[in-house]
Enzyme design. Structure first.
Site, PDB file in Angstrom:
ATOM      1  N   GLN A 126     -11.840  35.272  40.428  1.00 19.15           N
ATOM      2  CA  GLN A 126     -10.495  34.781  40.214  1.00 19.15           C
ATOM      3  C   GLN A 126     -10.032  34.990  38.774  1.00 19.15           C
ATOM      4  O   GLN A 126      -8.854  35.229  38.521  1.00 19.15           O
ATOM      5  CB  GLN A 126     -10.429  33.284  40.552  1.00 19.15           C
ATOM      6  CG  GLN A 126     -10.690  32.963  42.015  1.00 19.15           C
ATOM      7  CD  GLN A 126     -10.711  31.469  42.258  1.00 19.15           C
ATOM      8  OE1 GLN A 126     -10.004  30.720  41.594  1.00 19.15           O
ATOM      9  NE2 GLN A 126     -11.523  31.034  43.219  1.00 19.15           N
ATOM     10  N   CYS A 127     -10.952  34.882  37.856  1.00 16.15           N
ATOM     11  CA  CYS A 127     -10.605  35.063  36.439  1.00 16.15           C
ATOM     12  C   CYS A 127     -10.757  36.525  36.041  1.00 16.15           C
ATOM     13  O   CYS A 127     -11.508  37.286  36.662  1.00 16.15           O
ATOM     14  CB  CYS A 127     -11.507  34.196  35.552  1.00 16.15           C
ATOM     15  SG  CYS A 127     -11.380  32.427  35.882  1.00 16.15           S
ATOM     16  N   THR A 128     -10.055  36.911  34.984  1.00 15.81           N
ATOM     17  CA  THR A 128     -10.174  38.270  34.464  1.00 15.81           C
ATOM     18  C   THR A 128     -11.396  38.316  33.555  1.00 15.81           C
ATOM     19  O   THR A 128     -11.323  37.985  32.368  1.00 15.81           O
ATOM     20  CB  THR A 128      -8.912  38.672  33.682  1.00 15.81           C
ATOM     21  OG1 THR A 128      -7.775  38.483  34.520  1.00 15.81           O
ATOM     22  CG2 THR A 128      -8.992  40.118  33.240  1.00 15.81           C
ATOM     23  N   VAL A 129     -12.524  38.665  34.127  1.00 10.42           N
ATOM     24  CA  VAL A 129     -13.783  38.697  33.375  1.00 10.42           C
ATOM     25  C   VAL A 129     -13.976  40.105  32.818  1.00 10.42           C
ATOM     26  O   VAL A 129     -14.293  41.041  33.565  1.00 10.42           O
ATOM     27  CB  VAL A 129     -14.974  38.292  34.271  1.00 10.42           C
ATOM     28  CG1 VAL A 129     -16.275  38.345  33.475  1.00 10.42           C
ATOM     29  CG2 VAL A 129     -14.752  36.905  34.850  1.00 10.42           C
ATOM     30  N   LEU A 170     -15.259  32.088  41.400  1.00  8.70           N
ATOM     31  CA  LEU A 170     -14.595  31.830  40.125  1.00  8.70           C
ATOM     32  C   LEU A 170     -14.565  33.066  39.235  1.00  8.70           C
ATOM     33  O   LEU A 170     -13.557  33.366  38.588  1.00  8.70           O
ATOM     34  CB  LEU A 170     -15.292  30.671  39.401  1.00  8.70           C
ATOM     35  CG  LEU A 170     -14.674  30.246  38.061  1.00  8.70           C
ATOM     36  CD1 LEU A 170     -13.244  29.774  38.271  1.00  8.70           C
ATOM     37  CD2 LEU A 170     -15.516  29.140  37.421  1.00  8.70           C
TER      38      LEU A 170
END
Length: 695
Positions: free
Chosen positions: A555-558, A552
């Site tokens: 997948q996200c722009t952290v 996760l």
């Protein structure tokens, strides 16, 4: 004179009043912001007035938008001739940069200076050639362009006769002239007013012969009007409607008559009209005495008066605010443009605001970066923004993506972003396109081909119709097709990407030299001979699927929240630098270490780097320079040629076959050569001699 005789009646003149059209202040604001800046030099302007045309209303001297200089370079006052209702009068405007300066102006000295100009024109004879100078006027002003309020004060300089002119007789012209004379005078006046050559000449001579025939001539023909059996009247367009007082223009007219022809008794004709024709019931004929004081010479400069009184009869400036009367959108545009125009006053005189306002920007990605870029573009006065995004606003987005609120959740980002821009600034020309960007490494089925190719066509059309493309998507592979299309169309591309605590901002170079028509006419020495690279030029592998089999957080722009505003701002600043550069997309890349700190008179915005990389964890930033690669999977001549030749089949193969781009560009062979390159290391104790390896 015996004590029983009545004392002479001092001739009283009706004051002239001003009227300023809103269009004048709008035009002046543009002149101030766009041309004058902090220059507070006097501005030549033109006022307009005409004879009274209503028995109960006087005419005013009016300033219109055309009253300001037409030629901004030389600041020459515009002059309109041939309009019967707009007699041009020369004036001067002193606009101060601060309210304090306005209040400190030496008003008496300014008035005296303009009155002296009138007197000089009388003495030199200029007033006979161009009698409008007798009504010369003065305006002082202060414009608060943040609030759209203006403070101003008119002066109509009038030479003071000493002793003052005394009134001998004054009556309606219809009562003075015989019926035959009245008919002839009316006809002569109508002919004068109907001629384009004389309709806006406000001072003239009216002669009536012994046989009741009237004629009108210019002031310079005064000698020709002398002779027996003539009545001679000094006529002028009288803006005043009062039955017992002539208008303000007669004051300087009498000073001219006394100084030039040394007349002690003057017959004057106050011309007024009704419905465009001479009205002798409204017009006046009068006789005045203009004798000199004992020991005074006709060359003595008279004193002057003339500051306009307000509606309450007080000598104070007037104020007007246009904010309430302006269209809200127009007011917003003026307010937004103010900061940019103020930049040109001192810091950036060469800034081309028209170029910025006309550029069309395509933002691929309406997420964290897209929102920041859009806001900064608006700050630079860019009005035309198109968003492309396939995602919807999630509940986690509004706190990081500045164009969205909680109410937008569930709506397509491209649509919600447009709505937000309109709310922020109604004059934005923005649109949103919901479309997915096809990506290499993400194979599609045959059933999906038509839809994917339609998306490709739509994306290509969008890039062709815009001037600049921002690559702001979440994944690396989603930037491949836009990079290829920009290189093919030779469009400016600005790329911004985020890591957890690092960022990269870069501008793509122009398309391949041999395929670009624009490059043929450039001096390649100035463009550093080799074009700049794109986002993929340093890669040794083709873009691949970066989304499958990811946790996760992958997948996200952290990223750290402060990164997007920094990278977004730098991306826009980089674009503005390119737009202001004479070579545009072909400008060479600067390096901060080689550019003397950016102090370059030719580049007022500073250096123009190719890449900017920064780290928040180190609070550091560097600029890098990278040239285009012949093996690039996005912008190389090989790839562009293949795309132009094969079109859709090329795109489908790049999407469906992971190694196709590497095979096409020679990266496959390069990797094979690298893998076959081995070094055999000998143990240190097997041979005391060094082992030489040919490289």
């Amino acid at each position: 004179m015996s004590e029983t005789e009545a004392s002479p009646t001092v001739l009283q003149f009706a004051p002239l009043y001003s009227s300023v059209d809103e269009g004048f202040w709008h035009s002046f604001s543009s002149l101030k912001l766009d041309k004058l800046g902090i220059d507070d030099s006097p501005i030549p302007i033109t006022g307009f007035y005409g004879p009274c045309s209503h028995p109960q209303v006087s005419n005013h001297l009016t300033l219109l938008s055309e009253s300001l200089p037409l030629d901004e370079q030389s600041l020459i006052a515009s002059t309109s001739h041939g309009n019967r209702n707009k007699c041009p009068v020369p004036g001067i405007m002193y606009n101060t940069n601060t309210l304090e300066s306005f209040n400190k102006l030496d008003k008496q000295s300014l008035l005296k200076a303009e009155a002296n100009k009138i007197w000089d024109d009388i003495q030199s004879g200029k007033a006979l050639e161009d009698p409008a100078v007798l009504s010369r006027f003065l305006v002082i002003s202060f414009a608060d362009l943040k609030k759209w309020s203006f403070r101003y004060w008119f002066a109509f300089p009038a030479l003071v006769l000493d002793p003052p002119a005394s009134l001998i007789e004054l009556k309606p012209a219809s009562e003075y002239f015989s019926s035959e004379e009245a008919e002839s005078v009316s006809a002569a006046c109508n002919e004068w007013r109907n001629s384009d050559l004389t309709t806006d000449v406000p001072f003239f001579l009216v002669s009536v012969s012994s046989d009741s025939k009237a004629s009108i001539r210019h002031l310079k023909d005064w000698k020709a009007c002398q002779g027996d059996h003539h009545k001679l009247f000094f006529g002028f367009y009288d803006p005043c409607h009062l039955p017992n007082n002539p208008g303000w223009p007669l004051r300087n007219y009498l000073a001219l008559i006394r100084a030039r022809w040394n007349l002690e008794t003057v017959w004057f004709f106050c011309y007024r009209e009704s419905r465009g024709f001479a009205d002798l019931n409204l017009s006046l004929v009068g006789q005045a005495s203009v004798t000199l004081a004992s020991g005074e010479s006709a060359e003595t400069v008279p004193n002057s008066v003339g500051w306009e009184l307000n509606n309450k009869g007080k000598r104070v400036p007037r104020s007007i605010s246009l904010a309430n009367s302006m269209d809200p959108t127009r007011l917003a545009v003026s307010a937004v443009d103010l900061n940019l125009k103020l930049m040109r006053w001192r810091a950036l005189p060469s800034l081309d605001l028209n170029l910025l306002s006309s550029v069309k920007c395509l933002l691929l990605g309406a997420g964290t970066l897209g929102c920041q870029v859009a806001r900064t573009l608006m700050g630079w006065g860019i009005r035309n923004i198109t968003f492309v995004d396939y995602g919807k606003v999630a509940m986690s987005n509004p706190v990081r993506q500045s164009l969205y609120t909680f109410e937008d959740c569930g709506e397509f980002k491209a649509v919600a972003a447009v709505k937000s821009l309109k709310q922020i600034f109604p004059a934005m020309e923005s649109s949103g396109v919901v479309v997915a960007i096809p990506m290499p490494g993400h194979p599609i089925s045959s059933q999906e081909e038509d839809s994917v190719l339609a998306d490709c066509k739509r994306l290509s059309e969008l890039i062709e119709s815009h001037d600049v493309v921002f690559l702001l998507t979440d994944t690396r592979e989603s930037r491949w097709l836009p990079s290829l299309l920009c290189a093919n169309a030779n469009k400016m591309a600005i790329n911004a990407a985020l890591g957890f605590d690092s960022y990269m901002v870069m501008r793509h170079g122009a398309g391949p030299t041999s395929l670009s028509d624009d490059m043929q006419n450039l001096d390649m020495d100035k463009t550093n001979k080799q074009r700049l690279g794109c986002y993929f030029c340093n890669d040794v592998v083709a873009p691949q699927d970066s989304m499958t089999d990811r946790t996760l957080d992958q997948q996200c722009t952290v990223t750290r929240p402060g990164l997007a505003p920094i990278a977004g701002a730098l991306a826009v600043e980089l674009l503005v630098g390119v737009l202001q550069h004479p070579l545009g997309i072909n400008a060479k890349g600067d390096n901060s270490s080689l550019s003397n700190g950016g102090n370059n008179d030719d580049l007022p915005l500073g250096i123009l780097p190719h890449q900017i990389r920064g780290s928040v964890s180190q609070f550091s930033q560097i600029t890098l320079l990278g040239q285009a690669s012949n093996s690039c999977t996005a912008c190389s001549e090989t790839v562009i040629s293949e795309y132009r030749e094969r079109g859709n089949s090329f795109i489908l193969e790049a999407i469906n076959h992971p190694t196709y781009l590497e095979d096409l560009t020679g990266l496959t062979e390069l990797k094979k050569a690298a893998n076959s390159f081995n070094l055999d290391w000998e143990d240190d104790d097997t041979d005391d001699e060094d082992v030489a390896v040919d490289m």
